[in-house]
Design a protein around this motif. Structure first.
Motif, PDB file in Angstrom:
ATOM      1  N   LYS A 103       0.835  -1.205   0.000  1.00 56.08           N
ATOM      2  CA  LYS A 103       0.000   0.000   0.000  1.00 56.08           C
ATOM      3  C   LYS A 103       0.869   1.254   0.000  1.00 56.08           C
ATOM      4  O   LYS A 103       0.472   2.290  -0.527  1.00 56.08           O
ATOM      5  CB  LYS A 103      -0.940  -0.005   1.201  1.00 56.08           C
ATOM      6  CG  LYS A 103      -2.048  -1.052   1.076  1.00 56.08           C
ATOM      7  CD  LYS A 103      -3.083  -0.903   2.152  1.00 56.08           C
ATOM      8  CE  LYS A 103      -4.061  -2.053   2.158  1.00 56.08           C
ATOM      9  NZ  LYS A 103      -4.911  -2.115   0.978  1.00 56.08           N
ATOM     10  N   LYS A 143      -3.514   1.528   8.088  1.00 58.03           N
ATOM     11  CA  LYS A 143      -3.377   0.413   7.141  1.00 58.03           C
ATOM     12  C   LYS A 143      -2.004  -0.233   7.237  1.00 58.03           C
ATOM     13  O   LYS A 143      -0.993   0.474   7.227  1.00 58.03           O
ATOM     14  CB  LYS A 143      -3.535   0.921   5.696  1.00 58.03           C
ATOM     15  CG  LYS A 143      -4.846   1.586   5.388  1.00 58.03           C
ATOM     16  CD  LYS A 143      -4.941   1.971   3.908  1.00 58.03           C
ATOM     17  CE  LYS A 143      -6.331   2.507   3.615  1.00 58.03           C
ATOM     18  NZ  LYS A 143      -6.554   2.782   2.183  1.00 58.03           N
ATOM     19  N   GLU A 185      -4.105   7.447   7.151  1.00 59.28           N
ATOM     20  CA  GLU A 185      -4.678   8.355   6.155  1.00 59.28           C
ATOM     21  C   GLU A 185      -6.019   8.922   6.575  1.00 59.28           C
ATOM     22  O   GLU A 185      -6.694   8.376   7.457  1.00 59.28           O
ATOM     23  CB  GLU A 185      -4.728   7.697   4.780  1.00 59.28           C
ATOM     24  CG  GLU A 185      -5.751   6.615   4.589  1.00 59.28           C
ATOM     25  CD  GLU A 185      -5.752   6.075   3.152  1.00 59.28           C
ATOM     26  OE1 GLU A 185      -4.679   5.852   2.558  1.00 59.28           O
ATOM     27  OE2 GLU A 185      -6.862   5.858   2.625  1.00 59.28           O
ATOM     28  N   ASP A 186      -6.372  10.031   5.937  1.00 59.13           N
ATOM     29  CA  ASP A 186      -7.638  10.691   6.235  1.00 59.13           C
ATOM     30  C   ASP A 186      -8.789   9.752   5.910  1.00 59.13           C
ATOM     31  O   ASP A 186      -8.703   8.964   4.965  1.00 59.13           O
ATOM     32  CB  ASP A 186      -7.790  11.960   5.391  1.00 59.13           C
ATOM     33  CG  ASP A 186      -6.798  13.033   5.804  1.00 59.13           C
ATOM     34  OD1 ASP A 186      -6.033  12.786   6.756  1.00 59.13           O
ATOM     35  OD2 ASP A 186      -6.786  14.103   5.165  1.00 59.13           O
ATOM     36  N   LEU A 188     -12.310   9.021   4.460  1.00 60.62           N
ATOM     37  CA  LEU A 188     -13.266   9.560   3.495  1.00 60.62           C
ATOM     38  C   LEU A 188     -14.628   8.925   3.758  1.00 60.62           C
ATOM     39  O   LEU A 188     -14.698   7.779   4.188  1.00 60.62           O
ATOM     40  CB  LEU A 188     -12.826   9.226   2.067  1.00 60.62           C
ATOM     41  CG  LEU A 188     -11.409   9.633   1.658  1.00 60.62           C
ATOM     42  CD1 LEU A 188     -11.122   9.200   0.231  1.00 60.62           C
ATOM     43  CD2 LEU A 188     -11.217  11.137   1.795  1.00 60.62           C
ATOM     44  N   GLU A 192     -18.829   3.428  -1.990  1.00 58.72           N
ATOM     45  CA  GLU A 192     -17.682   2.808  -2.659  1.00 58.72           C
ATOM     46  C   GLU A 192     -18.136   2.080  -3.909  1.00 58.72           C
ATOM     47  O   GLU A 192     -19.237   1.547  -3.962  1.00 58.72           O
ATOM     48  CB  GLU A 192     -17.060   1.771  -1.732  1.00 58.72           C
ATOM     49  CG  GLU A 192     -16.205   2.382  -0.666  1.00 58.72           C
ATOM     50  CD  GLU A 192     -15.509   1.300   0.155  1.00 58.72           C
ATOM     51  OE1 GLU A 192     -15.803   1.248   1.352  1.00 58.72           O
ATOM     52  OE2 GLU A 192     -14.712   0.511  -0.408  1.00 58.72           O
ATOM     53  N   LYS A 214     -19.032  -5.834   1.540  1.00 58.62           N
ATOM     54  CA  LYS A 214     -17.962  -6.526   2.266  1.00 58.62           C
ATOM     55  C   LYS A 214     -18.374  -7.092   3.621  1.00 58.62           C
ATOM     56  O   LYS A 214     -17.779  -8.051   4.095  1.00 58.62           O
ATOM     57  CB  LYS A 214     -16.778  -5.573   2.461  1.00 58.62           C
ATOM     58  CG  LYS A 214     -16.061  -5.348   1.137  1.00 58.62           C
ATOM     59  CD  LYS A 214     -14.779  -4.565   1.277  1.00 58.62           C
ATOM     60  CE  LYS A 214     -14.074  -4.516  -0.053  1.00 58.62           C
ATOM     61  NZ  LYS A 214     -13.529  -3.239  -0.425  1.00 58.62           N
ATOM     62  N   GLU A 283      -7.826   2.232  -3.333  1.00 62.03           N
ATOM     63  CA  GLU A 283      -6.808   1.192  -3.529  1.00 62.03           C
ATOM     64  C   GLU A 283      -6.786   0.741  -4.974  1.00 62.03           C
ATOM     65  O   GLU A 283      -7.763   0.896  -5.699  1.00 62.03           O
ATOM     66  CB  GLU A 283      -7.125  -0.029  -2.656  1.00 62.03           C
ATOM     67  CG  GLU A 283      -8.457  -0.657  -3.036  1.00 62.03           C
ATOM     68  CD  GLU A 283      -8.726  -2.018  -2.430  1.00 62.03           C
ATOM     69  OE1 GLU A 283      -7.785  -2.671  -1.956  1.00 62.03           O
ATOM     70  OE2 GLU A 283      -9.896  -2.434  -2.455  1.00 62.03           O
TER      71      GLU A 283
HETATM   72  P1  AMP Z   1      -8.385  -0.831   0.972  1.00 61.91           P
HETATM   73  O1  AMP Z   1      -7.854  -2.231   1.047  1.00 61.91           O
HETATM   74  O2  AMP Z   1      -7.340   0.224   1.043  1.00 61.91           O
HETATM   75  O3  AMP Z   1      -9.386  -0.593  -0.110  1.00 61.91           O
HETATM   76  O4  AMP Z   1      -9.297  -0.707   2.256  1.00 61.91           O
HETATM   77  C1  AMP Z   1     -10.322  -1.627   2.554  1.00 61.91           C
HETATM   78  C2  AMP Z   1     -11.575  -0.890   2.934  1.00 61.91           C
HETATM   79  O5  AMP Z   1     -11.313   0.044   3.975  1.00 61.91           O
HETATM   80  C3  AMP Z   1     -12.144  -0.053   1.800  1.00 61.91           C
HETATM   81  O6  AMP Z   1     -12.950  -0.813   0.955  1.00 61.91           O
HETATM   82  C4  AMP Z   1     -12.910   1.004   2.568  1.00 61.91           C
HETATM   83  O7  AMP Z   1     -14.166   0.493   2.993  1.00 61.91           O
HETATM   84  C5  AMP Z   1     -12.069   1.231   3.793  1.00 61.91           C
HETATM   85  N1  AMP Z   1     -11.148   2.365   3.586  1.00 61.91           N
HETATM   86  C6  AMP Z   1      -9.894   2.330   3.084  1.00 61.91           C
HETATM   87  N2  AMP Z   1      -9.348   3.564   3.033  1.00 61.91           N
HETATM   88  C7  AMP Z   1     -10.281   4.397   3.526  1.00 61.91           C
HETATM   89  C8  AMP Z   1     -10.321   5.815   3.723  1.00 61.91           C
HETATM   90  N3  AMP Z   1      -9.287   6.598   3.452  1.00 61.91           N
HETATM   91  N4  AMP Z   1     -11.448   6.337   4.249  1.00 61.91           N
HETATM   92  C9  AMP Z   1     -12.503   5.550   4.571  1.00 61.91           C
HETATM   93  N5  AMP Z   1     -12.531   4.218   4.400  1.00 61.91           N
HETATM   94  C10 AMP Z   1     -11.428   3.642   3.884  1.00 61.91           C
END
Ligand code: AMP
Ligand code: GLY
Length: 424
Positions: A103, A143, A185-186, A188, A192, A214, A283
């Motif tokens: 990441k 993360k 990270e911030d 959001l 999605e 999910k 992502e």
């Molecule tokens: P990722 O593997 O980075 O997509 O993260 C898995 C899940 O975490 C995503 O599908 C989102 O539901 C949540 N997520 C990841 N990053 C953020 C973010 N910056 N703000 C809010 N939710 C997030």
């Protein structure tokens, strides 16, 4: 042409199904496959992460196209290994599979190419990470850098929770090496969606947008899972935001990498959050999503084997594609207890009757054949896909089919696709 599909989920059953419709394909192997792929392909008892044995097999059987379902073999460099032996394989090289397997790598690339994404900082020590959390306040997202089977992201509502997340990843090393670095990270807010596109390093061919579900329970409650359902297309994504995703996310990435002589080939999956009516990238994944594949591949009417070969050969521009205008809704049937502990070996009934229905597709995941029966063999067991002229009709069809299938302990969400019309 002989084709090898790697993986054992419903995504791979869907890939096998689609590839089997290609006039170019004479034989399909699936490693290791499941009770459903056994119908259309020859299942081979090689695990998806056993790269050496997969290579030996492909060489011995003169496999002309290998298609990789899951991320692990890509992260381990299966594409480089096969290419070194002159074998055609669909997916990105190890260096670019890092877009999913690290990441930190992905976020730094996003920043470098000006791709809209949440502000972030990278840490390799807990203390400065916690100080940053204090400065930023909650909510905040923590993360782990590496692959953590979808569990390495923690959306924290309070600073205490975020500090705890740092301890879990860095102190207790819950994800091992994957947690040597973390990203904070911030957070959001918004809806999605997933947009997947073929890329040969130059041409981008997007599939329909889809939305995953999910959490295990309705209304997005309960624990995270591999995905309990999906639908396509996504009405909340208008033409303007679709174009933005292509022009501000896919294009800058592919072009930016190209300038550095890094050619991204395969499927690129963008996990998007529509935040303040603008697409932000959460992502990248470097493969088809599961369950997204089960609703976006049926919409593709072209020859999948041909599109994949053209992607590998850098001729994607010449691919012929048409789209099925129908909507698709996928409901995942899971074993009781999933995503926690669950039992295997439960007999599944009702499948035969559905085989004849044209508007229903059933893809197997955790199933296996035992004598004449199909029994459960994993957490996510089946993907049941309904199609219709509208999402509403597709949903009705999917749940009518779900009602016909039974196994002891079966659980599934009842609200797949309801989010489609919810703008919040
Ligand atoms: P990722 O593997 O980075 O997509 O993260 C898995 C899940 O975490 C995503 O599908 C989102 O539901 C949540 N997520 C990841 N990053 C953020 C973010 N910056 N703000 C809010 N939710 C997030
Ligand atoms: N459906 C999410 C994924 O495949 O990563």
């Amino acid at each position: 042409m002989k084709v090898l599909v790697i993986g054992s989920g419903a995504r791979e059953h869907c890939l096998v199904d689609k590839l089997s419709q290609s006039p170019k394909v004479s034989k399909i192997y699936c490693a290791p496959g499941n009770g459903g792929t056994a119908h259309l392909a020859e299942n081979i008892e090689i695990k998806a992460d056993n790269l050496d044995r997969l290579l030996d097999f492909a060489l011995k059987e003169n496999v002309e196209l290998t298609v990789v379902g899951p991320e692990i073999p890509l992260a381990k460099g299966i594409v480089d290994l096969f290419n070194d032996q002159g074998l055609k394989i669909f997916g990105p090289a190890k260096e670019l599979a890092k877009l999913e397997s690290s990441k930190v790598f992905a976020k730094e690339i996003m920043k470098k190419y000006g791709i809209p994404t949440a502000d972030f900082k990278v840490f390799s020590q807990p203390k400065p990470a916690k100080e940053y959390i204090e400065r930023k306040g909650a909510p905040v997202v923590v993360k782990a850098d590496g692959l953590a089977a979808g569990k390495g992201v923690m959306v924290c509502e309070s600073e205490a929770e975020a500090r705890q997340a740092v301890d879990t990843i860095m102190g207790k090393k819950k994800f091992g090496e994957a947690g040597e670095k973390i990203i904070i990270e911030d957070c959001l807010q918004g809806q999605e969606l997933s947009l997947l596109a073929f890329s040969d390093g130059e041409t981008i061919l997007p599939l329909a947008a889809s939305q995953d579900h999910k959490r295990i329970f309705d209304n997005d409650q309960g624990a995270n899972t591999g995905g309990m359902g999906a639908y396509a297309p996504v009405p909340l994504l208008d033409k303007q935001n679709f174009d933005k995703i292509i022009n501000e996310i896919f294009q800058p990435l592919i072009e930016g990498l190209g300038r550095e002589n890094k050619i991204y080939k395969g499927i690129l999956y963008a996990g998007i959050m529509i935040f303040n009516n603008k697409p932000n990238l959460l992502e990248f994944n470097v493969r088809f999503g599961d369950p997204e594949a089960q609703v976006v591949l049926p919409k593709l009417k072209g020859d999948l084997a041909d599109i994949m070969l053209k992607t590998i050969d850098g001729n994607l521009k010449q691919a012929k594609v048409e789209w099925d205008q129908r909507s698709f809704v996928c409901v995942v049937l899971a074993s009781g207890g999933y995503p926690g502990k669950y039992q295997k070996g439960k007999e599944i009934s009702g499948l035969e009757e559905l085989e004849k229905q044209k508007d229903i597709l059933v893809y197997h995941a955790g199933t296996k054949r035992e004598n004449e029966k199909i029994v459960t063999n994993g957490g996510r067991v089946l993907s049941v896909v309904g199609s219709g002229l509208t999402l509403k009709e597709a949903k009705e069809k999917a749940y009518q089919a779900v009602d016909k299938i039974n196994f002891k302990g079966v659980q599934y969400r009842k609200d797949i696709s309801d989010k489609a019309f919810n703008k919040s």
